[in-house]
Design a protein around this motif. Structure first.
Motif, PDB file in Angstrom:
ATOM      1  N   GLY A 352       0.814  -1.207   0.000  1.00 14.15           N
ATOM      2  CA  GLY A 352       0.000   0.000   0.000  1.00 14.15           C
ATOM      3  C   GLY A 352       0.848   1.257   0.000  1.00 14.15           C
ATOM      4  N   HIS A 353       0.174   2.389   0.008  1.00 16.76           N
ATOM      5  CA  HIS A 353       0.850   3.687   0.044  1.00 16.76           C
ATOM      6  C   HIS A 353       0.994   4.141   1.480  1.00 16.76           C
ATOM      7  N   ALA A 354       2.212   4.533   1.859  1.00 16.09           N
ATOM      8  CA  ALA A 354       2.458   5.032   3.216  1.00 16.09           C
ATOM      9  C   ALA A 354       2.100   6.511   3.273  1.00 16.09           C
ATOM     10  N   TYR A 355       0.984   6.828   3.908  1.00 17.91           N
ATOM     11  CA  TYR A 355       0.549   8.218   4.022  1.00 17.91           C
ATOM     12  C   TYR A 355       1.317   8.962   5.114  1.00 17.91           C
ATOM     13  N   TYR A 356       1.788   8.212   6.105  1.00 18.39           N
ATOM     14  CA  TYR A 356       2.598   8.850   7.152  1.00 18.39           C
ATOM     15  C   TYR A 356       3.483   7.783   7.781  1.00 18.39           C
ATOM     16  N   ASN A 503      -0.540   0.513  11.088  1.00 16.58           N
ATOM     17  CA  ASN A 503      -1.933   0.492  10.644  1.00 16.58           C
ATOM     18  C   ASN A 503      -1.950   0.402   9.120  1.00 16.58           C
ATOM     19  N   LYS A 504      -2.663  -0.583   8.603  1.00 17.55           N
ATOM     20  CA  LYS A 504      -2.843  -0.707   7.159  1.00 17.55           C
ATOM     21  C   LYS A 504      -4.299  -1.041   6.875  1.00 17.55           C
ATOM     22  N   GLN A 544       5.800   5.044  14.062  1.00 20.99           N
ATOM     23  CA  GLN A 544       4.481   4.718  13.515  1.00 20.99           C
ATOM     24  C   GLN A 544       4.524   4.675  11.998  1.00 20.99           C
ATOM     25  N   ARG A 545       3.562   3.943  11.450  1.00 23.82           N
ATOM     26  CA  ARG A 545       3.415   3.838   9.999  1.00 23.82           C
ATOM     27  C   ARG A 545       1.937   3.619   9.693  1.00 23.82           C
ATOM     28  N   ILE A 546       1.401   4.430   8.774  1.00 29.06           N
ATOM     29  CA  ILE A 546       0.001   4.311   8.385  1.00 29.06           C
ATOM     30  C   ILE A 546      -0.051   4.179   6.871  1.00 29.06           C
ATOM     31  N   ARG A 547      -0.606   3.068   6.397  1.00 30.56           N
ATOM     32  CA  ARG A 547      -0.648   2.769   4.972  1.00 30.56           C
ATOM     33  C   ARG A 547      -2.075   2.431   4.541  1.00 30.56           C
ATOM     34  N   HIS A 548      -2.282   2.556   3.233  1.00 34.32           N
ATOM     35  CA  HIS A 548      -3.591   2.179   2.700  1.00 34.32           C
ATOM     36  C   HIS A 548      -3.429   1.552   1.326  1.00 34.32           C
ATOM     37  N   VAL A 549      -4.235   0.532   1.077  1.00 35.26           N
ATOM     38  CA  VAL A 549      -4.270  -0.145  -0.217  1.00 35.26           C
ATOM     39  C   VAL A 549      -5.585   0.223  -0.906  1.00 35.26           C
ATOM     40  N   ILE A 550      -5.495   0.903  -2.050  1.00 36.92           N
ATOM     41  CA  ILE A 550      -6.696   1.229  -2.817  1.00 36.92           C
ATOM     42  C   ILE A 550      -7.067   0.027  -3.683  1.00 36.92           C
TER      43      ILE A 550
END
Length: 757
Positions: A352-356, A503-504, A544-550
């Motif tokens: 996913g993309h790491a937003y932060y 968090n993903k 911390q790491r926050i990622r999301h998969v579209i």
């Protein structure tokens, strides 16, 4: 055609921003264009004159203000005129509103800038530069949109400047007439006054003021405000009480016919064949129309057929009599379960993309020294319908190469563009009357219903046609809040301190679909709305790491009140509570320690907790803190559990939204947001089976009823900061606050919405 040119220009600007960086950077350092005077005249009545693109004044002193935002219950027809009236020094009762023309000075700049995926704590040059360039792009696009809790934020400067500039012109005109320095004059209640007692009404000065050159225009300081910051009654309340308010469904142009629709029950389905013989013989039926070709991709409206008749009942009954064979298409086996399984698979396989991201990745991944405990959790949220009280509708007339629209829309510019495209006319041949909206919540940002209505009206021989969806049409053909799946993992040391936080999540992208539908842009890049509320939190974790998969969504997606915050706040605030429990700490105390670097957030949390006090016997308090659209909200929900029923009795809602323009409206929006969010938290779910949305009406898609509504107490913290959004920020926090209270009562951690025991 002008409509095609405008849309092509928008694509060029956005494409240039994405591809030709050097060119855009050079253009981006140039000063922003003014928003005071537009290229289209302000629509005025009688002998009124325009002093700028926003403000006109009549001989009787009536002040006309251009209104570029749609009134859908959020109070903009009161709050925005307050900005002009404050600077112009006129009573609010002297103001009348006219619909703003489709002009770029009325475009919503704040909303597009707020869509940038930067952390709120980021003060770096890149954020500043990109925000500046996007602001300029937004000014060039001129998208007139009501959404993103941005109306006050966007209007704060241009509408005050419009009022102040008009006031300065009136003062200059009076000073010239009296042959005195302008500095010797002041304004009050629609008059210019001189120190020697002379007084002239604005109406008597307006014509002369048009040519005045006032020089420097000064905005008031907060200490000088007379209207802003004071409770003012809603201007739209009397008409809504006495029934004179005009909503979309109330439009009654002469000669109007009605249309009812039949849409493919399967997402993405099409019309295979249709026999209209029986329907055409029914009373009042005028024509049967296939409108399918007018719809954009991923529209909420399904391909289908409309019946035009002399009454809505006749149209509806005839539509039911149509013999339609549907081609279900590739999504005939689509199900909610398969969608969640795909999310899980993608989370397993993709980064996913790491937003932060901050700190030591080894610590984020649980490899730090001193780990005493690891906490993991998986959360999910369903698709949600908007369920606005006014059903989807649009009235259109296509006659003599022109189009007239009567529409309850949040996107006037998009409505005009799609009407022009479907009717095959230039955009300047489309006249739009924006009515009041019986609820919007983001559904009326889309204009699929406008495309439908215009396609139908083209076949009505010049008659206006009012197309109305039934509640069943609306519930089963929405552009839905995305379903989402989120995974969390955190490590704690022996003292309960968080060493690493990961968090993903996975979901479809609203923005990818929305801009493809309305601007023809291909889906590309990250979408802030998918991860907002997760990556931009103010809790301090060193690692911390926050990622999301579209995940490309076959289900039509749309902006829903508070967008990604609506579910991401539930995920994040519930997991924070889980960490507090794992650390053996009180959830409020745990949060306070994480907010040491954010005193505004801490103050909001403390205010809510202090007002809530102790929970009565048999009840428990749940807490949530969340920032969205620039506004910080803390909520304490007082909850009881009776068998398997979750009852919410009281909600304390503390708010820091910057400077409070109208405290009454802020309190109203807090109450509205809580109830809206509570409906979703307790009941909301649009599920899919065999490619069809299963819910159809309020019997299986319920909302909170009067006897289920909690008492809501709102605390507005004083602030001199720039005003922020208020239409949506009270919605996200209620679900986690209730879930956290349920855990305290039962020991059960509810990780899926809606909350069910």
């Amino acid at each position: 055609m002008q409509g095609a040119k405008n849309k092509s220009r928008r694509r060029f600007i956005l494409g240039g921003l994405a591809v030709t960086g050097a060119l855009v950077v050079g253009w981006g350092v140039m000063p922003a264009r003014q928003r005071l005077n537009g290229s289209h005249p302000l629509p005025l009545e009688g002998s009124s004159v325009a002093l700028n693109g926003w403000v006109g004044i009549g001989p009787d002193g009536t002040v006309t203000i251009a209104m570029p935002r749609s009134e859908m219950g959020q109070g903009v027809h009161t709050a925005l005129p307050m900005l002009v009236a404050e600077e112009l020094d006129v009573p609010l009762s002297a103001v009348r509103l006219v619909q703003a023309p489709i002009d770029k000075i009325f475009g919503n700049i704040a909303m597009l800038k707020d869509g940038l995926p930067f952390h709120p704590d980021d003060t770096g040059r890149l954020k500043t530069a990109v925000s500046w360039v996007v602001g300029k792009v937004a000014r060039e696009l001129g998208l007139i949109i009501t959404g993103g809790s941005s109306s006050i934020k966007d209007a704060w400067e241009p509408m005050r400047e419009a009022g102040a500039a008009a006031r300065a012109m009136l003062v200059a005109a009076a000073a010239a007439q009296w042959s005195v320095p302008a500095a010797d004059c002041r304004t009050e209640d629609g008059h210019v006054l001189h120190a020697d007692g002379r007084k002239l009404a604005y109406g008597a000065l307006a014509a002369q003021a048009v040519n005045a050159r006032p020089g420097e225009v000064r905005l008031k300081t907060p200490a000088e405000f007379r209207l802003i910051g004071k409770p003012q009654p809603r201007r739209d309340t009397p008409s809504k009480v006495n029934g004179t308010a005009i909503f979309g469904i109330d439009a009654r142009p002469p000669g109007m016919l009605y249309a009812a629709v039949r849409m493919s029950p399967v997402i993405g389905g099409t019309v295979a064949s249709m026999n209209s013989a029986a329907a055409l013989k029914m009373p009042g039926v005028v024509k049967v129309v296939d409108y399918s070709a007018a719809l954009p991709p991923h529209a909420g409206a399904g391909a289908g057929v409309a019946v035009i008749a002399r009454s809505y009942w006749q149209a509806k009954q005839a539509a039911l009599a149509l013999a339609i064979q549907w081609h279900d298409g590739p999504l005939a086996k689509l199900s909610t379960e398969a969608i969640y399984a795909d999310f899980a698979s993608r989370l397993d396989k993709e980064d996913g993309h790491a937003y932060y991201q901050a700190g030591d990745i080894a610590a984020v991944e649980g490899k730090a020294a001193g780990v005493a405990k690891t906490v993991t959790a998986e959360y999910r949220a369903p698709y949600l319908a908007h369920a606005a009280m006014e059903p989807v509708n649009c009235t259109a007339q296509v006659k003599d190469g022109e189009v007239r629209l009567w529409a309850p829309t949040q996107s006037p510019g998009f409505a005009v563009d799609v009407a022009a495209k479907v009717a095959g006319v230039a955009a300047d041949k489309v006249a739009l009357q924006v009515t009041m909206l019986g609820g919007g919540f983001g559904r009326r940002l889309d204009v699929d219903m406008v495309a439908q209505a215009v396609a139908i009206a083209r076949q009505a021989d010049g008659h206006p046609v009012q197309m109305i969806w039934s509640r069943e049409d609306d519930t089963t053909h929405d552009v839905y809040r995305p379903a989402a799946l989120a995974r969390f993992s955190a490590t704690l040391d022996a003292a309960g301190n968080v060493l690493g936080y990961d968090n993903k999540s996975a979901s479809g992208s609203v923005s990818h679909q929305f801009f493809r539908r309305n601007l023809g842009l291909p889906p590309a890049g990250p979408d802030k709305t998918t991860a907002e509320g997760e990556f931009d939190m103010q809790y301090h974790f060193a690692n911390q790491r926050i990622r999301h998969v579209i995940v490309d969504s076959p289900v039509p997606l749309g902006y829903w009140r508070s967008v990604g915050h609506s579910h991401n706040a539930f995920f994040k605030e519930s997991f924070i509570d889980e960490l507090a429990h794992a650390a053996g700490k009180d959830s409020v105390t745990f949060r306070r320690a994480l907010l040491a670097q954010h005193p505004r957030h801490l103050a909001v949390l403390n205010a809510a907790v202090a007002r809530a006090g102790a929970a009565p016997a048999g009840r428990a308090h749940g807490v949530a803190l969340h920032q969205s659209f620039g506004t910080i909200v803390a909520q304490v929900a007082e909850v009881s559990v009776e068998g398997t029923e979750i009852r919410v009795h009281r909600v304390v809602c503390a708010i820091d939204c910057g400077l409070a323009v109208n405290p009454n409206i802020i309190a109203q929006q807090a109450e509205s947001g809580v109830i809206f969010g509570l409906s979703a938290a307790l009941f909301g779910a649009a599920t899919i089976k065999d490619g069809k949305v299963e819910q159809t009406n309020f019997h299986d898609y319920p909302v909170v009823r009067l006897n289920q509504a909690p008492e809501v107490e709102t605390i507005i913290l004083p602030s001199a900061a720039h005003p922020e959004g208020m239409g949506e920020p009270a919605t996200p926090s209620i679900a986690p606050a209730v879930a956290n209270a349920v855990f305290r009562l039962t020991g059960k951690r509810l990780r899926s919405l809606p909350l069910q025991l």
